[in-house]
Design a protein around this motif. Structure first.
Motif, PDB file in Angstrom:
ATOM      1  N   TYR A 172      52.830  10.094  27.553  1.00  0.00           N
ATOM      2  CA  TYR A 172      51.519   9.544  27.132  1.00  0.00           C
ATOM      3  C   TYR A 172      50.677  10.818  27.131  1.00  0.00           C
ATOM      4  CZ  TYR A 172      47.090   6.771  25.619  1.00  0.00           C
ATOM      5  OH  TYR A 172      46.360   6.412  25.028  1.00  0.00           O
ATOM      6  N   ALA A 203      57.297   9.517  22.719  1.00  0.00           N
ATOM      7  CA  ALA A 203      56.111   9.905  23.651  1.00  0.00           C
ATOM      8  C   ALA A 203      54.958   9.646  22.838  1.00  0.00           C
ATOM      9  CB  ALA A 203      56.089  11.177  24.314  1.00  0.00           C
ATOM     10  N   ARG A 204      53.934   9.241  23.271  1.00  0.00           N
ATOM     11  CA  ARG A 204      52.791   8.801  22.312  1.00  0.00           C
ATOM     12  C   ARG A 204      51.599  10.048  22.535  1.00  0.00           C
ATOM     13  NH1 ARG A 204      51.018   5.047  19.764  1.00  0.00           N
ATOM     14  NH2 ARG A 204      53.035   4.091  20.286  1.00  0.00           N
ATOM     15  N   GLU A 348      45.404   2.705  28.896  1.00  0.00           N
ATOM     16  CA  GLU A 348      46.668   3.296  28.318  1.00  0.00           C
ATOM     17  C   GLU A 348      46.999   4.456  29.179  1.00  0.00           C
ATOM     18  OE1 GLU A 348      46.397   2.080  23.763  1.00  0.00           O
ATOM     19  OE2 GLU A 348      46.547   4.028  24.207  1.00  0.00           O
TER      20      GLU A 348
END
Lengths: 866, 210
Positions: A172, A203-204, A348
């Motif tokens: 993240y 991966a964000r 998140e």
């Protein structure tokens, strides 16, 4: 005469200097000319890849606008747009004049000489010249480009100067006012490769930025934010994590930060009466103990404890209560980021950090925190820059991300040969020796802080005792030395590779400064905006024509943190410079010889290159002798010997590869988090004393106007000065974003880069949001004016887009040049720094960071372009 | 037989234009002439705005419309599927420019240099003196002969381009063609391009998953 062998066709390994990233490249030489550039696949910094800037270096090299002869100004009038009326002179005439002028300055007061450059790795030589001459003013270069708040906060919290996300493990990734791995920022080519792989594996990427630049375009989520409000958003997210979700890494906070330190009602640490070390509360034994006592069973993070000092509270509890005032609703109002988005991203991020997770590496169990927030200039370049950066870093700290696998890594906090060290300092907090090794590049120790004192140097270092990086003040002190009680007025300037009239604020103010100087010597490849003020101008070699000191890739910033190896890259000449053109540092050493300052200069070079230590240890056969004039080539080759631990330089070393490997990084060097003993501050207790100290000194100097109110231990958000402006009609904010092809203003004067930028949908345009355009009747492609409160205006073509915050006017790169010696760059794109106010109210009194916010209005240019 | 193809992963392209510059450096194209470049597209409104980078080059179509209209057969498709222009035969009639649906060809009336009196030296001289003709990407035919990949493929910092021979089932492109969803530009034109694009629409997926 051509250098021996330079007529042979070959691919010569060297390092690119098209931006500050020094990627390893190979340069193709044919018939004595450079005909191509490619990445050096043998070196980790590029792994065979290069960017467009590097490919285009050929066009720099053969630009007919290059200066090839010494020039003398014949027009005594100086100013923006004023023709210097250059006259060609011989090298001997130039040198005689220079030495005569500088000698006069030196006999009068050597401190009056200022040196400005951004020739990164050569700062050992430049600072050597400065100190040898007797001036402390050798570190003036850029200001709005780099980060006084940013680097200071990284020193304090990561133990080093810069940051990078551990892209190989992070799941993240938040890029906040930064574009790591997307065409800008650190270790550019390696980071792009790692970022591409990270995104490919899922991966964000969340990008928080007023402009949807290269980073925003590739983000899974782009969050437009009002410029300068980043600190408020970060504190709101800390509030969500601590008070709404209770999501934080308590173990990390207890053992790796000063979160458990007990704080007295007056804000200072409660201390052990004997040792004077800070105290923590052990809830098991129910008593206060020294923070590093071996028998602390647990550390209290909450509660109030009555000691002889009064009611004491753990720093963490103070932070937790403090951030309550950054309610999500209030933060949303300030930043324009929706309430739900703030809560969601905070959650998140907190969940993705996998608090408690571990990873096996090299036979050791390390914490794994695969979530990280990286931030750079966008967050930093505000009056509240120091605390904006600290507020963002608190997010990384509360989840345990700093210097742990998956998290936010400092660029090589420790290594190689333990030359670079992060360690436990005063009160058990993290400190490091990096600023000492940064070779005179305006870096200072931010912790423990220095003592405040009346200023002696243009950078006002002694009035910013808690900052780690201070390049921006000389323009203010040169403007009005008396205001800052400086005991002298600068009178001469030597500059190279620093176009600060374009990279600083309002150029009119800088022009005033330059006009006041008696003598300016500029070294230039092309006569840029600042060189137009020179009295003598000397031609400067291209980096394909010269040596740099070694290694080009200082571990401080140009080796990707995390696992890998230590290696040293060379910059070596591929072709000869045009006849009469020389490496400016060799000329500087000639000047030093004629001035009789070689001994002092060489002593400093010995210290800053490590020759001293290496000689004592028997690694170097000899150090620089005081009476001898050296060349950059000789110094570079001597450094190779030092860095290899005693292997003398030979021609074979860099024939196939731009780098030589030293040794693989140990696990401690890769992820110092679990190993370094120093604690990371979440509570900046030392600022209380620093604030009082600065107040006392400035008061004594009669500078009561110096604001010490931001010296507080807990992070706060303060609005940028333009936010509070009362001027009517200036309804929009200015923001700037980097592009992959224009990293510095010098890239704009490249025929190929310019040709590509001209085709771009964005580069040469002013970004205006659809709604703002509709309100003002502006259509895509219209010529418009952007006018700031300072009544400066710049003109350009509007790009009506959704890729910019509705309240923001966006500009790209450092464009909009005006120098007649840069005909390619002239008039292309927007020079946004022109719109920023040059005023002391824009300066952060803690870090010396300058605010780049401006309130602007836009309107259509008339038919006659007025 | 071989059939060259290129796959471009749009998820990876960051719009840095290293490919644009590598192409220019490789072939020495003159000012304003680009055989490879990056298009940009913006879609949607905040908060769902998308900024997309789309690298383009000659599609080296299996059924090239440019070849069909060329009166002198200067434009031709070679045995490996590369669409080439024989500059000796080209008369500069520009029929191919009208026919190409991808707007990828440029008519060069006069040879020009970035710096008229001191031309930038190039590694190759393939375009010196070539004027009055239409120019375009030749898939770096000379590099291919030397066993190298096209310059745009080699340079890409994100490695978003994969190049190879579709006829070779072991090649990366053959595997990609089989396993990955891809598309070609303007398939309705029936040109059957050799350049394939890949894109997953993962943008903002996290938001929807809420």
């Amino acid at each position: 005469m051509a250098t021996k062998g330079f007529d042979k066709e070959a691919w010569i390994p060297t390092s690119c200097n098209g931006c500050f990233n020094v990627c390893a490249i190979k340069v193709h030489r044919k018939d004595g000319k450079v005909v191509g550039v490619k990445g050096d696949s043998s070196v980790l910094s590029s792994k065979g890849k290069v960017c467009g800037k590097s490919m285009a270096r050929v066009a720099d090299l053969y630009d007919p606008n290059r200066v090839t002869v010494p020039l003398k100004r014949t027009n005594p009038e100086k100013g923006i747009g004023v023709d210097p009326k250059w006259k060609e002179i011989s090298w001997e005439e130039a040198m005689t004049t220079i030495v005569e002028r500088l000698d006069k300055v030196r006999k009068d007061d050597p401190r009056k000489l200022v040196l400005a450059n951004f020739d990164l790795c050569n700062m050992a030589v430049v600072s050597g010249f400065g100190e040898g001459f007797g001036t402390p003013n050798y570190d003036l270069y850029n200001a709005t480009y780099c980060g006084s708040g940013l680097h200071t906060i990284f020193f304090l919290t990561l133990g080093t100067v810069n940051s990078e996300i551990d892209l190989e493990r992070c799941n993240y990734m938040v890029l906040w006012g930064a574009q790591l791995g997307l065409g800008a920022n650190n270790n550019c080519m390696r980071a792009i490769d790692n970022m591409a792989k990270a995104r490919k594996r899922g991966a964000r990427l969340v990008v928080i930025d007023p402009i949807c630049g290269h980073a925003g375009a590739k983000a899974d989520e782009w969050v437009p934010i009002l410029p300068g409000t980043d600190g408020a958003l970060a504190l709101g997210m800390v509030n969500v994590l601590l008070n709404e979700l209770g999501l934080y890494d308590a173990e990390f906070l207890k053992r790796k930060t000063n979160a458990p330190y007990l704080v007295r009602p007056d804000g200072r640490y409660a201390r052990d009466p004997q040792s004077h070390e800070p105290l923590v509360w052990d809830p098991v034994e129910k008593k206060a103990k020294q923070y590093d006592a071996a028998d602390v069973e647990d550390y209290a993070l909450a509660g109030v404890y009555h000691l002889t000092d009064g009611a004491c509270t753990p720093a963490f509890e103070l932070l937790k209560q403090h951030v309550r005032k950054y309610s999500v609703e209030e933060v949303s109002r300030i930043t324009t980021v929706p309430v739900d988005t703030i809560r969601r991203i905070a959650r998140e991020f907190g969940e993705a950090s996998q608090i408690g997770a571990t990873i096996e590496m090299d036979g050791q169990t390390l914490p794994l925190r695969p979530a990280a927030i990286d931030f750079k200039r966008g967050v930093n370049a505000h009056k509240n820059g120091y605390f904006n950066c600290f507020s963002l870093q608190l997010l990384n700290i509360v989840v345990g991300a700093p210097n742990n696998p998956g998290g936010l890594l400092g660029t090589n906090a420790i290594g190689p040969y333990s030359l670079w060290r992060a360690y436990k300092g005063k009160d058990g907090l993290l400190t490091n020796n990096h600023y000492e090794l940064a070779r005179g590049a305006a870096f200072f120790s931010p912790y423990p802080p220095k003592k405040a004192a009346p200023p002696d140097s243009l950078n006002l270092m002694s009035l910013f005792p808690a900052t780690g990086f201070l390049p921006a003040m000389p323009h203010f002190t040169m403007h009005d030395p008396g205001k800052f009680r400086l005991p002298y007025k600068p009178s001469a300037l030597i500059m190279c590779r620093s176009n600060f009239i374009k990279s600083y604020l309002d150029p009119r103010a800088i022009a005033d400064n330059l006009k006041k100087l008696d003598f300016i010597l500029a070294f230039a490849r092309q006569i840029d905006e600042v060189s137009e003020f020179a009295d003598i101008l000397l031609p400067e070699a291209h980096d394909f024509e010269r040596y740099w000191t070694f290694p080009a890739n200082q571990p401080l910033g140009f080796i990707t943190p995390g696992p890998g190896k230590w290696y040293g890259q060379i910059v070596q000449p591929v072709v000869d410079p045009p006849p009469g053109v020389r490496n400016w540092l060799d000329v500087l050493m000639d000047i030093a010889e004629r001035l009789g300052i070689l001994a002092g200069m060489n002593e400093v070079i010995n210290r800053r290159t490590g020759f001293d230590v290496a000689f004592e240890l028997g690694v170097a056969s000899e150090k620089l002798r005081p009476d001898k004039k050296y060349t950059v080539e000789e110094i570079c080759k001597k450094q190779v010997e030092v860095y290899t631990g005693g292997v003398p330089y030979n021609d074979e070393m860099f024939r196939e590869s731009a780098a030589i490997d030293f040794y693989p990084k140990s696990i401690e060097e890769s992820f110092p988090g679990p190993f370094v003993e120093g604690r990371i501050p979440i509570y900046l207790e030392h600022l209380i004393d620093v604030g009082e100290d600065v107040k006392k000194v400035t008061k004594k100097l009669g500078m009561d106007w110096w604001d010490t109110s931001p010296y507080r231990p807990l992070a706060d958000w303060r609005p940028c000065p333009p936010f509070e402006s009362k001027a009517e009609g200036y309804d929009l904010f200015l923001a700037n974003s980097k592009t992959a092809l224009v990293a510095h203003s010098l890239n704009a004067e490249n025929a190929w880069i310019d040709d590509v930028c001209k085709r771009h949908r964005m580069d040469h345009y002013i970004l205006v949001h659809t709604s703002a355009a509709a309100k003002k009747g502006i259509k895509d492609g219209d010529m418009i004016w952007v006018e700031s409160e300072t009544e400066v205006r710049v003109k350009g073509k509007a790009r009506v887009t959704e890729c910019v915050h509705p309240k923001v006017v966006g500009t790209l790169g450092n464009l909009g040049g005006w120098a007649r010696g840069k005909p390619i760059a002239k008039g292309k794109g927007i020079h946004s720094n022109s719109l920023i106010k040059f005023d002391w109210e824009m300066v952060d009194p803690v870090s010396g960071q300058i605010d780049t916010c401006a309130r602007v209005k836009i309107y259509k240019a008339g038919n006659n372009n007025e | 037989m071989s059939k060259y193809a290129m796959f471009i992963d749009l998820d990876l392209c960051i719009g840095c234009n290293a490919c644009t510059m590598a192409c220019k450096a490789e072939h020495g194209t003159q000012p304003g002439v680009f055989w490879a470049f990056v298009l940009e597209k913006e879609e949607g409104k905040q908060p769902d705005v998308k900024r997309q980078f789309i690298p383009v080059l000659c599609n080296h179509c299996e059924k090239p419309l440019c070849e069909k209209v060329c009166p002198t057969r200067a434009t031709h498709r070679d045995a490996k599927g590369i669409v080439l222009i024989d500059y000796d035969k080209c008369v500069g009639c520009k029929a191919c420019i009208s026919a190409c649906p991808y707007n990828i060809r440029t008519y060069v009336k006069r040879e020009e240099f970035y710096f008229p009196n001191t031309p930038i030296p190039y590694g190759v001289n393939e375009l010196r003196g070539i004027e009055g003709v239409v120019q375009k990407c030749n898939l770096c035919a000379d590099r291919l002969k030397n066993g190298q990949e096209p310059a745009c493929v080699e340079v890409c910092p994100t490695s978003c381009r994969t190049f190879g021979d579709l006829e070779n089932p072991e090649s990366d492109v053959a595997k990609l063609k089989k396993t990955v969803k891809s598309f070609q530009l303007l398939p309705e034109m029936g040109t059957e391009p050799s350049v394939y694009y890949m894109r997953t629409d993962r943008k903002r997926a996290f938001v929807r998953a809420k």
